[in-house]
Design an enzyme around this catalytic site. Structure first.
Site, mmCIF file in Angstrom:
data_model
loop_
_atom_site.group_PDB
_atom_site.id
_atom_site.type_symbol
_atom_site.label_atom_id
_atom_site.label_comp_id
_atom_site.label_asym_id
_atom_site.label_seq_id
_atom_site.Cartn_x
_atom_site.Cartn_y
_atom_site.Cartn_z
ATOM 1 N N LYS A 116 -4.396 -31.986 -8.564
ATOM 2 C CA LYS A 116 -5.145 -32.475 -9.722
ATOM 3 C C LYS A 116 -6.334 -31.583 -10.070
ATOM 4 C CE LYS A 116 -2.360 -36.014 -9.679
ATOM 5 N NZ LYS A 116 -1.495 -35.642 -8.577
ATOM 6 N N GLU A 200 -14.351 -37.515 -11.881
ATOM 7 C CA GLU A 200 -14.420 -37.223 -13.310
ATOM 8 C C GLU A 200 -15.008 -38.420 -14.046
ATOM 9 O OE1 GLU A 200 -10.382 -36.513 -14.332
ATOM 10 O OE2 GLU A 200 -9.842 -38.632 -14.433
ATOM 11 N N ASN A 235 -5.798 -49.261 -11.345
ATOM 12 C CA ASN A 235 -5.353 -47.910 -11.711
ATOM 13 C C ASN A 235 -3.871 -47.692 -11.424
ATOM 14 O OD1 ASN A 235 -8.113 -47.079 -12.338
ATOM 15 N ND2 ASN A 235 -8.413 -47.152 -10.122
ATOM 16 N N GLU A 275 0.124 -36.161 -18.393
ATOM 17 C CA GLU A 275 -0.561 -37.404 -18.729
ATOM 18 C C GLU A 275 -1.818 -37.128 -19.540
ATOM 19 O OE1 GLU A 275 -1.132 -39.944 -15.401
ATOM 20 O OE2 GLU A 275 0.991 -39.943 -14.867
ATOM 21 N N GLU A 288 -3.740 -35.156 -16.161
ATOM 22 C CA GLU A 288 -3.130 -34.512 -15.010
ATOM 23 C C GLU A 288 -1.660 -34.283 -15.296
ATOM 24 O OE1 GLU A 288 -3.959 -37.401 -12.039
ATOM 25 O OE2 GLU A 288 -2.107 -38.530 -12.393
ATOM 26 N N ASN A 290 2.076 -34.599 -13.351
ATOM 27 C CA ASN A 290 2.837 -35.021 -12.186
ATOM 28 C C ASN A 290 4.097 -34.167 -12.100
ATOM 29 O OD1 ASN A 290 1.311 -37.335 -11.114
ATOM 30 N ND2 ASN A 290 1.687 -38.179 -13.144
ATOM 31 N N PHE A 348 -3.690 -60.779 -6.750
ATOM 32 C CA PHE A 348 -2.646 -59.760 -6.601
ATOM 33 C C PHE A 348 -2.628 -59.130 -5.204
ATOM 34 C CE2 PHE A 348 -3.547 -60.028 -11.109
ATOM 35 C CZ PHE A 348 -2.282 -60.123 -11.657
#
Length: 670
Positions: A116, A200, A235, A275, A288, A290, A348
Site C-alpha cells: 500500500k 492517511e 472498514n 480502489e 490502493e 489489490n 456484530f
C-alpha cells in the site's frame, strides 16, 4: 493449458476456483490445515494435502509448507485466492524458482502495487490524485500520534500488506491513534506476517468505488466497469453492487482508463482491482491497488458475463486476452451480500460453532433473474475461530437495480442458517432501507443509520399484518393435524376455531395484538385482518422450518422455529415472536409476568469465543467509563472490551493466553 492447479487457500474462494477449473477440465489440489480436514474445498478437489496446524501463521501463510505441498502434488500452477499469500512477492518468487506458474501478477507488480505504501508513491509519481498521508515506516505508537496530529484528525491507520479490513483503525484523537496503531500492527502481523503500518487522512462521507482491471503479458489491458463497495462495517465490506448507482459514463470511463494505465505502468498482468474514494462531486482519489482477485468479483462477472478466474488462469498460461474494451458491456445489475458468522444483536461480534442447519436458497439462472451463492461450508460443518467469519457470498442479478434488490430480499428470507449467530437479519434490513434503495450511500452508511447498533428491522404495520395472517393460517393447520386421530375417517376440523388473536413482538417491532378470522378451504384460507381479507396459500406443512407463502398472490417467505403456541419468525430483517391464541387465552396472557434477564451489570462477560491477548487492568483498579479493560482476539480481529461505567475491579478470572467461551466471566466489579 495446465493439467493440474493447486489452490493455496481455503473456504469459499477455494471452492470458487475449483468450480472454474473443473469447467476448464483442469484437476485441482486442495491444501488444508487441521481445522479444515473435513472442509468443503477438501471434499470438492481432486486431491488434498495437509499443510499444518489450524492457525494460519502455522499453515496457510507458511511459504515453505505450501511449497512442499505444491511440489508434492505435481501442480503446474497455483491460484492463491485472496488473503493469505495472494499478495506475497516471496511466495510468487518461490513458485517461479520451482517452475510453477503463479495465477496472478508478476513479482515486480506485486511489490510495486500490492504494498500500500509503495503503490501510493507510484500513483503520486504518475500524477494520480491520492489522499494525503504519511507513506514512510512508522516505528512506534508515539510516532504514530505525532504523524496523525500533523495530518489532522480523523486519520486511517492501515496495514501496508492489509486487506479485508484487517489491520485498519480510524482514529479521532491521540488516544485512539496510540491504541489503534498497536492493534493494527498486531492484526497485520497475525494475518499477513507483515506488521508495517501507514497513516492517511480519513476522508469523511466518501463512496468506495473500485475498478476491475484485467491485463495480459502481451500489452493488453481492459477495465470491467466498477463495483460500489460503500456499505462497510469496521472498514470491511458487507454489501457490494455493480455497477455503481452514483457514477455517470464519463466518470466511469475516466476511472477505468486511469486504472488500466496505472496497472500497465508497472507491467501488471492477471485480474486486479484499483480502489478509489469518490466524493459527492464525483472527484475520485486513488486509494490502493489489490493485486489479486477480490472477494466481490462475482457481481462483476454477473453484469459482464466474464469468468474472471478463467481469465486469470488463461493469462497465467501465457494466453493473450480474447476480450477487448469494446467487448465489455454492462448488462443489468448485480448485488452481493456477505453472510458472516457475526451476531448483529451483539454489535456484530464473531460467532463460532457447528452449522446445525445450512440451507441456502436455490441457485437459478433465468432470463430476468440470477441467484448465486459462493460458499465454503455445509450443514454439519464447523465455523472455526481461526479464520475469517465469512460463511457465504449471496449474489443476485436482475435487469435493473430495483429488481436485483427485490431478488436479494427473497433470497435472504429463504436462507436458513442455524447453530451460530449470523448477519442475515441485518442484510435484509439494509435491502429494505430507503436510503439504500435510493442509492444514497457512503462508507458512513452503517455508522449513521445504525448509531446504536442493530436492534432489528421495524416492519410497517401492513407487513406485520401479512405475517400475522400467514402465521394464523399455518397455526390453524397445525391445530387441525393435532386434533385428527389416526385411523379415523371423519373430519375433525370442526373442532378448530376460526377466531384468533395473533400476538406479535420482537427486536425493533412494538408488541401488537392482531385479531383475525379464518375461513379455510382445501386450497388455502381467507384470513380477515385489520378489516381486509387476504387469500393465504402455500405448501407449508407443520414442522417445516421455511414457509413459502403467497398472500393475494404476492410472495412471503418466512423462516420459522416452533414455539409453544406459535412461531419464532425471521422475515425482512425482523426477528419476531408470533403467538396465535384464542381470544380468551390472549386475554389471560396479558396478566403473565415477564421473566427478566439476570443482572450482569457488575460483570465483564466475554462477548464472543476468543483468545485473551491482553489484560489492561488489575484487581483494585478504579476504572472509568470507556476505559479499555482487556483485548480479545477472534477470527483474526482484535476486540477491545471497555468499561460501561465507573467502578472498581474486585476479581479477574482470566489471564493473557486463555481461551474463553461466549458469556464466560472475565472480571467482576464492586
Amino acid at each position: 493449458m495446465f493439467d493440474k492447479i493447486a489452490i493455496a487457500n481455503r473456504g469459499e474462494i477455494a471452492c470458487r476456483v475449483i468450480k472454474t477449473a473443473r469447467k476448464m477440465g483442469i484437476k485441482t489440489v486442495a491444501l488444508y490445515s487441521d481445522a479444515d480436514r473435513r472442509a468443503l474445498h477438501v471434499q470438492m478437489a481432486d486431491e488434498a494435502i495437509h499443510i499444518g496446524p489450524s492457525p494460519a501463521n502455522q499453515s496457510y501463510i507458511v511459504i515453505d509448507k505450501v511449497m512442499e505441498a505444491v511440489k508434492a502434488s505435481g501442480a503446474q500452477a497455483v491460484h492463491p485466492g485472496y488473503g493469505f499469500l495472494s499478495e506475497n512477492a516471496k511466495f510468487a518468487e518461490a513458485l517461479s524458482a520451482a517452475g510453477v506458474a503463479f495465477v496472478g501478477p508478476p513479482v515486480g507488480a506485486i511489490e510495486a502495487m500490492g504494498d500500500k505504501i509503495t503503490s501510493k508513491k507510484l500513483a503520486q509519481e504518475a500524477g494520480v490524485s491520492t489522499v494525503p498521508g504519511y507513506m514512510g515506516l512508522i516505528n512506534d505508537a508515539e510516532e504514530a500520534v505525532k504523524i496523525s496530529g500533523e495530518i489532522g484528525y480523523p486519520v486511517m491507520i492501515k496495514a501496508s500488506a492489509g486487506g479485508g479490513g484487517k489491520g485498519m483503525r480510524i482514529a479521532w484523537n491521540d488516544a485512539e491513534a496510540r491504541e489503534g496503531f498497536q492493534s493494527s500492527k498486531n492484526e497485520a502481523a497475525s494475518s499477513f506476517g507483515d506488521d508495517r503500518i501507514f497513516i492517511e487522512k480519513f476522508v469523511t462521507q466518501p463512496r468506495h468505488i473500485e475498478i476491475q482491471v484485467l491485463c495480459d503479458a502481451h500489452g493488453n489491458g481492459i477495465y470491467l466497469a466498477e463495483r460500489e463497495c460503500s456499505i462497510q462495517r469496521r472498514n470491511q465490506k458487507v454489501i457490494e453492487e455493480a455497477p455503481s448507482p452514483f457514477l455517470d459514463d464519463a466518470t466511469r470511463k475516466a476511472m477505468g482508463e486511469q486504472a488500466v494505465a496505472l496497472a500497465q505502468a508497472v507491467g501488471y498482468t492477471s485480474a486486479g482491482t484499483v480502489e478509489f474514494i469518490v466524493d459527492g462531486d464525483r472527484n475520485f482519489y486513488f486509494l490502493e491497488m489489490n493485486t489479486r482477485l477480490q472477494v466481490e468479483h462475482p457481481v462483476t462477472e454477473l453484469i459482464t458475463g466474464i469468468d474472471l478466474v478463467e481469465q486469470m488462469i488463461r493469462v497465467a498460461h501465457g494466453q493473450p486476452l480474447s476480450i477487448t474494451q469494446e467487448d465489455v458491456k454492462i448488462n443489468g445489475w448485480a448485488m452481493e451480500c456477505r453472510l458472516y458468522a457475526e451476531d448483529p444483536y451483539r454489535n456484530f461480534l464473531p460467532s463460532i460453532g457447528r452449522l446445525t442447519r445450512y440451507r441456502p436458497p436455490a441457485e437459478v439462472v433465468e432470463e430476468t433473474r440470477v441467484v448465486r451463492n459462493d460458499t465454503g461450508v455445509y450443514e454439519g460443518g464447523e465455523i472455526s475461530m481461526f479464520y475469517d467469519p465469512m460463511i457465504a457470498k449471496l449474489c443476485t442479478w436482475g435487469p435493473s437495480r430495483p429488481e436485483a434488490i427485490e431478488h436479494m430480499r427473497h433470497a435472504l428470507d429463504a436462507f436458513e442458517v442455524e447453530g451460530i449467530g449470523h448477519n442475515l437479519p441485518f442484510l435484509s434490513a439494509v435491502m429494505d432501507h430507503a436510503k439504500f434503495g435510493a442509492g444514497d450511500i457512503t462508507t458512513a452508511f452503517i455508522a449513521e443509520e445504525y448509531p446504536e447498533g442493530f436492534e432489528g428491522a421495524t416492519l410497517p404495520e401492513a407487513h406485520v399484518d401479512r405475517i400475522a395472517a400467514a402465521c394464523a393460517a399455518m397455526y390453524r393447520m397445525s391445530e387441525i393435524r393435532r386434533t385428527r386421530v389416526s385411523g379415523r375417517m371423519d373430519n375433525h376440523e370442526r373442532h378448530v376455531a376460526a377466531d384468533w388473536v395473533v400476538q406479535v413482538s420482537g427486536h425493533g417491532t412494538p408488541a401488537r395484538d392482531i385479531v383475525v378470522h379464518i375461513d379455510a378451504d382445501k386450497a388455502g384460507a381467507f384470513v380477515s385482518v385489520a378489516g381486509k381479507s387476504l387469500r393465504v396459500e402455500g405448501d407449508w406443512v407443520p414442522g417445516a422450518s421455511l414457509a413459502q407463502m403467497t398472500l393475494d398472490g404476492a410472495p412471503l417467505t418466512l423462516k420459522l422455529a416452533k414455539l409453544p403456541g406459535g412461531f419464532r419468525v425471521r422475515n425482512r430483517g425482523a426477528e419476531l415472536k408470533v403467538f396465535v391464541r384464542s381470544p380468551r387465552a390472549a386475554d389471560l396472557s396479558r396478566h403473565m409476568l415477564e421473566k427478566l434477564p439476570p443482572d450482569t451489570s457488575k460483570l465483564l462477560l466475554c462477548p464472543m469465543p476468543g483468545l485473551v491477548v491482553k489484560m489492561a487492568v488489575e484487581v483494585g483498579d478504579e476504572v472509568q467509563d470507556g476505559q479499555a479493560l482487556c483485548t480479545i482476539e477472534a477470527m483474526k480481529m482484535e476486540n477491545i472490551l471497555r468499561a460501561e461505567r465507573r467502578g472498581k475491579v474486585s476479581k479477574i478470572n482470566a489471564t493473557a493466553g486463555d481461551s474463553l467461551a461466549v458469556d464466560e466471566v472475565i472480571m467482576e466489579f464492586e
